[in-house]
Enzyme design. Structure first.
Site, PDB file in Angstrom:
ATOM      1  N   GLY A  46       7.113  -6.340  -0.699  1.00  0.00           N
ATOM      2  CA  GLY A  46       6.454  -5.744  -1.858  1.00  0.00           C
ATOM      3  C   GLY A  46       7.441  -4.860  -2.599  1.00  0.00           C
ATOM      4  N   GLN A  48       8.293  -1.572  -2.227  1.00  0.00           N
ATOM      5  CA  GLN A  48       9.207  -0.829  -1.356  1.00  0.00           C
ATOM      6  C   GLN A  48      10.107  -1.791  -0.584  1.00  0.00           C
ATOM      7  OE1 GLN A  48      10.045   2.299  -0.966  1.00  0.00           O
ATOM      8  NE2 GLN A  48       8.490   3.311  -2.196  1.00  0.00           N
ATOM      9  N   ARG A  76       4.810 -18.125  -1.234  1.00  0.00           N
ATOM     10  CA  ARG A  76       4.081 -17.031  -1.871  1.00  0.00           C
ATOM     11  C   ARG A  76       5.039 -16.062  -2.559  1.00  0.00           C
ATOM     12  NH1 ARG A  76      -0.281 -15.650   2.947  1.00  0.00           N
ATOM     13  NH2 ARG A  76      -1.369 -17.656   2.905  1.00  0.00           N
ATOM     14  N   LYS A 109      -2.963  -1.192   6.012  1.00  0.00           N
ATOM     15  CA  LYS A 109      -4.018  -1.882   6.760  1.00  0.00           C
ATOM     16  C   LYS A 109      -3.479  -3.084   7.540  1.00  0.00           C
ATOM     17  CE  LYS A 109      -6.557  -2.656   3.146  1.00  0.00           C
ATOM     18  NZ  LYS A 109      -7.624  -3.056   2.235  1.00  0.00           N
ATOM     19  N   GLN A 110      -2.263  -3.530   7.210  1.00  0.00           N
ATOM     20  CA  GLN A 110      -1.658  -4.655   7.939  1.00  0.00           C
ATOM     21  C   GLN A 110      -0.775  -4.202   9.099  1.00  0.00           C
ATOM     22  OE1 GLN A 110       0.410  -7.304   5.235  1.00  0.00           O
ATOM     23  NE2 GLN A 110      -1.256  -7.265   3.746  1.00  0.00           N
ATOM     24  N   HIS A 132       5.921   5.070   5.934  1.00  0.00           N
ATOM     25  CA  HIS A 132       4.722   5.918   5.944  1.00  0.00           C
ATOM     26  C   HIS A 132       4.197   5.900   7.373  1.00  0.00           C
ATOM     27  CE1 HIS A 132       1.177   8.038   4.774  1.00  0.00           C
ATOM     28  NE2 HIS A 132       0.364   7.000   4.771  1.00  0.00           N
TER      29      HIS A 132
END
Length: 491
Positions: A46, A48, A76, A109-110, A132
C-alpha cells in the site's frame, strides 16, 4: 490473546507510556549499514509499503515484496505497484524463509492473519518489523522468542515519506523495540538502520515504545486529527447554511479553510495561526477556544480512558468480527451529509478571507490541539510524542479534506483511524449544538469588524497562547526539523 498493555503492572505501564527520547544526529552516523547485505521482505504494498520500500532500495538495501498467491495470480494492485517499480515479488513461501527482516505493512485488521502466516516461515533469529504497534499492544500478538520485534513509524502518509526523501530530507519518525522480543540485543540497531533507510533520521527520530506509539496515535487520530475536523466541518457547514450563506460558498470555506488555517499552524504553531487574525478577532477566537475546551474536555478524556483501558480496541475488533457493520454504516451516513453533497463553488476565496471568516474554525483547531496534547500528557505520554500526534500531523489530514472533502480523509486514513473518528464525531456534534446556537455575528462566515481592544487583555491572551506547553515543545521540534532540512539540502 490478551491486550499486552493490560498484562503490565502500573509501573511498567507508566514506564512504557513515558518512553520518549529525541535521538541525536550522531546516533545515525552508520546510516542503514546494519541492514546492508541482508534480505528485507515487505509484506503489503500500500502507500506505506511501496514508499518505504522505494526509499529503502534507494538507500542501498535489498528489498522484495511478499504477497498472497491470489494477489499475484490475479495481478492485483499490490502486485502491479511492486512489479511496475522493478521489485522482486513472490509468495510468502518463496520469500519469507530467506528474510533477515520481515516488515509487515498491511492494514491493522490483517495483522493477525499475516503474522500467523509468516511466523512459521521465518528463519531462526530473524526480525519482524511494524510501522504501527496495534497488533502487539492491543491484540496482544505473541511472537516467537527467537524473533526480534521492532517498529519504525513515520509520522506522515506514505506519499509524504517518499516525496521528502526525494528532496533529500525525510519525515519525523518514532522507533521502538518490543521489550519481550529482543533476544540478541540488536533491535535498536535494526530500527535505526531501517529509519535511516527511509530518511527519517534527517527530520528527527524519537526513541519510543510500542505502547507510547499506539496509545498516542489512537488518541490523536480519534480526536483532533480526524474526529474534530469531521465534527467541525459538519457543524460549521450547517450553521453557515442555516444563517443564509450560499451552500456552495459555505462548503468551499470549510473544505479549503482547514488546510489554509493549519498551514500557518505548520509553520509557526498556534501562535502564528492566531497572529493571522486581527486583534479583535484574536480575542474572540481565544474566548471561543476556552469555551470549547471546557465543553469538550470530558469527551477527550473519555477517548483517552477508553484507549488506555483497551475498551476502544475491543469494541473495534468486535466490529471487525461483524464484517465492519458499524464502520460501513457510519461511512455511508457521512457520505450523505449536506456538507459532502453540497455543490462546488466556482468563485475564488482569498487566503486571508479563510482566516477572517473562519474565527470559529481557528478556535476549534486551537481547542482541539491543546486538549489532545494536554489529555495525552496527563495520561503519562511525553510532550514530544503528544506534539507529533496532535499539532504536527493536522496539516496533513486537513490537506486530504481539501482534495475531496471528508470522503478523501476517510479513504486515506486507516480503518482504525476512521472507526475512532466516527466514534468521536458522532458524540461531538450533538455535544456542541447548544454552543453553536449561541454564536455571535462574525464568529463564522463574516469578518469581525476592526475596533478598539484592551491592551492588557491582548497582552495576557498573547502570553497565554505563547506559553502553552505545546508551543514550547513545538518551537523546539520545528526548529530541529528546519535545521536538519538545511543540512540535508546543503549536503
Amino acid at each position: 490473546m490478551a491486550n499486552y498493555f493490560n498484562t503490565l503492572n502500573l509501573r511498567q505501564q507508566l514506564a512504557q507510556l513515558g518512553k520518549c527520547r529525541f535521538m541525536g544526529r550522531d546516533e545515525f552516523a552508520d546510516g542503514a549499514s546494519y541492514l546492508q547485505g541482508k534480505k528485507v521482505v515487505i509484506v503489503g504494498c500500500g502507500a506505506q509499503g511501496l514508499n518505504q520500500g522505494l526509499n529503502m532500495r534507494d538507500s542501498g538495501l535489498d528489498i522484495s515484496y511478499a504477497l498472497r498467491k491470489e494477489a499475484i495470480t490475479e495481478k492485483r494492485a499490490s502486485w502491479r505497484k511492486a512489479t511496475e517499480n522493478g521489485f522482486k515479488v513472490g509468495t510468502y513461501e518463496e520469500l519469507i524463509p530467506q528474510a533477515d527482516l520481515v516488515v509487515n505493512l498491511t492494514p491493522d485488521k490483517q495483522h493477525s492473519d499475516v503474522v500467523r502466516t509468516v511466523q512459521p516461515l521465518m528463519k531462526d533469529g530473524a526480525a519482524l518489523g511494524y510501522s504501527h504497534g496495534f497488533n502487539i499492544v492491543e491484540v496482544g500478538e505473541q511472537i516467537r522468542k527467537d524473533i526480534t520485534v521492532v517498529m519504525v513509524a513515520p509520522k506522515c502518509p506514505g506519499t509524504e515519506v517518499r516525496e521528502e526523501y526525494k528532496r533529500g530530507f525525510g519525515v519525523p519518525t518514532l522507533i521502538a523495540v518490543h521489550p519481550e522480543n529482543d533476544p540478541k540485543g540488536e533491535g535498536m540497531a535494526i530500527a535505526k538502520a531501517w529509519a535511516a533507510a527511509t530518511g527519517g533520521h534527517r527530520a528527527g527520530v524519537l526513541e519510543s515504545s510500542f505502547v507510547a506509539e499506539v496509545k498516542s496515535d489512537l488518541m490523536g487520530e480519534q480526536t483532533i486529527l480526524c474526529g474534530m475536523l469531521q465534527a467541525g466541518s459538519l457543524l460549521c457547514f450547517d450553521k453557515l447554511v442555516e444563517e443564509g450563506t450560499d451552500p456552495a460558498y459555505a462548503e468551499k470555506l470549510i473544505q479549503f479553510g482547514w488546510e489554509t488555517i493549519t498551514e500557518a499552524l505548520k509553520q509557526g504553531g498556534i501562535t502564528l495561526m492566531m497572529d493571522r487574525l486581527s486583534n479583535p478577532a484574536k480575542l474572540r477566537a481565544y474566548a471561543l477556544s476556552e469555551q470549547l475546551k471546557e465543553i469538550m474536555a470530558p469527551l477527550f478524556q473519555k477517548h483517552m480512558d477508553d484507549i488506555i483501558s483497551g475498551e476502544f480496541s475491543s469494541g473495534m475488533m468486535a466490529d471487525w468480527a461483524n464484517d465492519d457493520k458499524k464502520l460501513l454504516t457510519w461511512r455511508e451516513e457521512t457520505g450523505k451529509t449536506a456538507f459532502e453533497t453540497a455543490p462546488q463553488y466556482e468563485g475564488k476565496i482569498g487566503e486571508q478571507e479563510y482566516f477572517d471568516k473562519g474565527v470559529l474554525m481557528i478556535a476549534m483547531v486551537k481547542a482541539g490541539v491543546e486538549l489532545a496534547f494536554e489529555t495525552m500528557v496527563d495520561s503519562g505520554i511525553i510532550e514530544e510524542s503528544a506534539y507529533y500526534e496532535s499539532l504536527h500531523e493536522l496539516p496533513l489530514i486537513a490537506n486530504t479534506i481539501a482534495r475531496k472533502r471528508l470522503y478523501e480523509m476517510n479513504v486515506v486514513i486507516s480503518d482504525t483511524a476512521e472507526y475512532g473518528n466516527y466514534l468521536f464525531s458522532y458524540a461531538c456534534v450533538p455535544l456542541l449544538k447548544p454552543f453553536m446556537a449561541e454564536l455571535q455575528p462574525g464568529d463564522l462566515g463574516k469578518a469581525i469588524p476592526e475596533g478598539a481592544v484592551d491592551n492588557a487583555q491582548l497582552r495576557d491572551v498573547n502570553e497565554a497562547i505563547r506559553s502553552h506547553a505545546i508551543e514550547q515543545v513545538g518551537k523546539k521540534l520545528r526548529g530541529y526539523m528546519t535545521d536538519m532540512k538545511r543540512i540535508a539540502v546543503a549536503g
